[in-house]
Design a protein around this motif. Structure first.
Motif, PDB file in Angstrom:
ATOM      1  N   SER A 105      36.389  45.344  36.397  1.00 43.97           N
ATOM      2  CA  SER A 105      36.223  45.479  34.945  1.00 43.97           C
ATOM      3  C   SER A 105      35.779  44.192  34.266  1.00 43.97           C
ATOM      4  CB  SER A 105      37.541  45.925  34.310  1.00 43.97           C
ATOM      5  OG  SER A 105      38.502  44.881  34.375  1.00 43.97           O
ATOM      6  N   GLY A 106      36.008  43.043  34.914  1.00 42.61           N
ATOM      7  CA  GLY A 106      35.698  41.761  34.290  1.00 42.61           C
ATOM      8  C   GLY A 106      36.800  41.245  33.385  1.00 42.61           C
ATOM      9  N   MET A 114      47.590  32.986  29.642  1.00 40.52           N
ATOM     10  CA  MET A 114      47.375  34.383  29.286  1.00 40.52           C
ATOM     11  C   MET A 114      47.575  35.279  30.513  1.00 40.52           C
ATOM     12  SD  MET A 114      46.809  36.483  26.915  1.00 40.52           S
ATOM     13  CE  MET A 114      46.665  35.135  25.762  1.00 40.52           C
ATOM     14  N   PRO A 115      48.816  35.355  31.012  1.00 37.56           N
ATOM     15  CA  PRO A 115      49.059  36.150  32.221  1.00 37.56           C
ATOM     16  C   PRO A 115      48.928  37.643  31.954  1.00 37.56           C
ATOM     17  CG  PRO A 115      51.122  35.388  31.288  1.00 37.56           C
ATOM     18  CD  PRO A 115      50.035  34.711  30.515  1.00 37.56           C
ATOM     19  N   SER A 116      48.648  38.372  33.000  1.00 41.90           N
ATOM     20  CA  SER A 116      48.619  39.828  32.904  1.00 41.90           C
ATOM     21  C   SER A 116      50.023  40.327  32.605  1.00 41.90           C
ATOM     22  CB  SER A 116      48.125  40.430  34.225  1.00 41.90           C
ATOM     23  OG  SER A 116      48.380  41.825  34.264  1.00 41.90           O
ATOM     24  N   THR A 121      49.499  38.696  39.507  1.00 32.28           N
ATOM     25  CA  THR A 121      48.480  39.073  40.501  1.00 32.28           C
ATOM     26  C   THR A 121      47.910  40.467  40.311  1.00 32.28           C
ATOM     27  OG1 THR A 121      50.145  39.915  42.049  1.00 32.28           O
ATOM     28  CG2 THR A 121      49.577  37.574  42.210  1.00 32.28           C
ATOM     29  N   LYS A 122      48.304  41.175  39.228  1.00 35.70           N
ATOM     30  CA  LYS A 122      47.858  42.552  39.033  1.00 35.70           C
ATOM     31  C   LYS A 122      47.177  42.724  37.675  1.00 35.70           C
ATOM     32  CE  LYS A 122      49.675  44.177  42.884  1.00 35.70           C
ATOM     33  NZ  LYS A 122      48.841  44.717  43.987  1.00 35.70           N
ATOM     34  N   ASP A 123      46.146  43.557  37.638  1.00 35.11           N
ATOM     35  CA  ASP A 123      45.481  43.891  36.382  1.00 35.11           C
ATOM     36  C   ASP A 123      46.408  44.773  35.554  1.00 35.11           C
ATOM     37  OD1 ASP A 123      43.208  44.270  34.533  1.00 35.11           O
ATOM     38  OD2 ASP A 123      43.258  46.331  35.281  1.00 35.11           O
ATOM     39  N   THR A 126      44.823  48.686  35.431  1.00 37.96           N
ATOM     40  CA  THR A 126      44.696  49.506  36.651  1.00 37.96           C
ATOM     41  C   THR A 126      45.756  49.213  37.695  1.00 37.96           C
ATOM     42  OG1 THR A 126      43.265  47.905  37.775  1.00 37.96           O
ATOM     43  CG2 THR A 126      42.194  49.520  36.319  1.00 37.96           C
ATOM     44  N   MET A 127      46.471  48.094  37.541  1.00 40.59           N
ATOM     45  CA  MET A 127      47.446  47.621  38.524  1.00 40.59           C
ATOM     46  C   MET A 127      46.787  47.181  39.830  1.00 40.59           C
ATOM     47  SD  MET A 127      50.230  47.664  36.901  1.00 40.59           S
ATOM     48  CE  MET A 127      51.375  47.284  38.221  1.00 40.59           C
ATOM     49  N   GLU A 128      45.465  46.994  39.814  1.00 41.61           N
ATOM     50  CA  GLU A 128      44.754  46.512  40.996  1.00 41.61           C
ATOM     51  C   GLU A 128      44.880  44.992  41.086  1.00 41.61           C
ATOM     52  OE1 GLU A 128      41.312  49.991  41.131  1.00 41.61           O
ATOM     53  OE2 GLU A 128      40.872  48.046  40.211  1.00 41.61           O
ATOM     54  N   ASP A 129      44.591  44.461  42.280  1.00 42.39           N
ATOM     55  CA  ASP A 129      44.744  43.026  42.514  1.00 42.39           C
ATOM     56  C   ASP A 129      43.729  42.214  41.707  1.00 42.39           C
ATOM     57  OD1 ASP A 129      46.814  43.403  44.292  1.00 42.39           O
ATOM     58  OD2 ASP A 129      45.520  43.349  46.068  1.00 42.39           O
TER      59      ASP A 129
END
Length: 199
Positions: A105-106, A114-116, A121-123, A126-129
């Motif tokens: 997604s960029g 500005m952590p997720s 370690t996750k978006d 989407t919860m993707e890496d």
């Protein structure tokens, strides 16, 4: 900063990667400025961006800025503000070294500033890496900063001639000292842009 503005105001956060897909170490060189601009215009014109948008990482040159500006104005979507976040070399290197990106997604994050919201370690969508941004390798950061010194001056000169269509007595180009906390920078931008909070 784009991520924080998206969260707070419900506006679209648009980066070259979010529009064109993950870039290589050479960037998106297979696409012309006209093609990149066209894709970005398509995104910011969509209904989901009706509350507004923030562009991050584009334009990168005065030529790109002029092309983007012309098309946005023809679509009645002129840029209200162009914020130049100036930092010292040391601060810039530190922030780039702790930046992470969701390749598909960029979306960009920073483990320190500005952590997720889903963890480092996750978006958060989407919860993707997440992974390190391809240009943020230590050996590339210094070269990028040297290159930006030249292109940044030309973009500054271009945008300094522009006036904000939203605030007629205000220049569109607004330099901010951004070595402070992310919260202070966000507060300064919010005060100037006067954006309504997301519902």
């Amino acid at each position: 900063m784009g991520t924080l503005l998206r969260r707070a105001f419900g506006i679209c956060h648009v980066t070259p990667d979010s529009v064109l897909g993950p870039c290589t170490e050479d960037g998106h060189k297979s696409m012309s400025d006209r093609e990149v601009t066209s894709r970005i215009i398509e995104v910011v014109s969509a209904e989901r961006c009706v509350r507004g948008f923030v562009l991050e990482g584009f334009p990168q040159t005065a030529s790109q800025a002029a092309k983007l500006d012309a098309v946005l104005e023809s679509r009645k979507l002129p840029l209200d503000h162009v914020f130049h976040l100036g930092v010292t070399t040391e601060t810039g290197q530190k922030r780039l070294a702790t930046r992470l990106v969701h390749p598909a997604s960029g979306r960009r994050y920073n483990t320190e500033t500005m952590p997720s919201r889903a963890g480092d370690t996750k978006d958060e969508v989407t919860m993707e890496d997440l992974s390190c941004y391809v240009w943020d390798k230590p050996e590339k950061i210094e070269k990028r900063q040297e290159k930006y010194g030249d292109t940044g001056v030309k973009m500054k000169e271009y945008f300094e001639e522009k006036r904000s269509p939203k605030f007629k007595n205000q220049a569109a180009y607004i330099p901010l000292v951004a070595d402070g906390s992310i919260q202070d920078i966000f507060a300064a931008i919010s005060q100037i842009a006067r954006l309504p909070r997301a519902p």
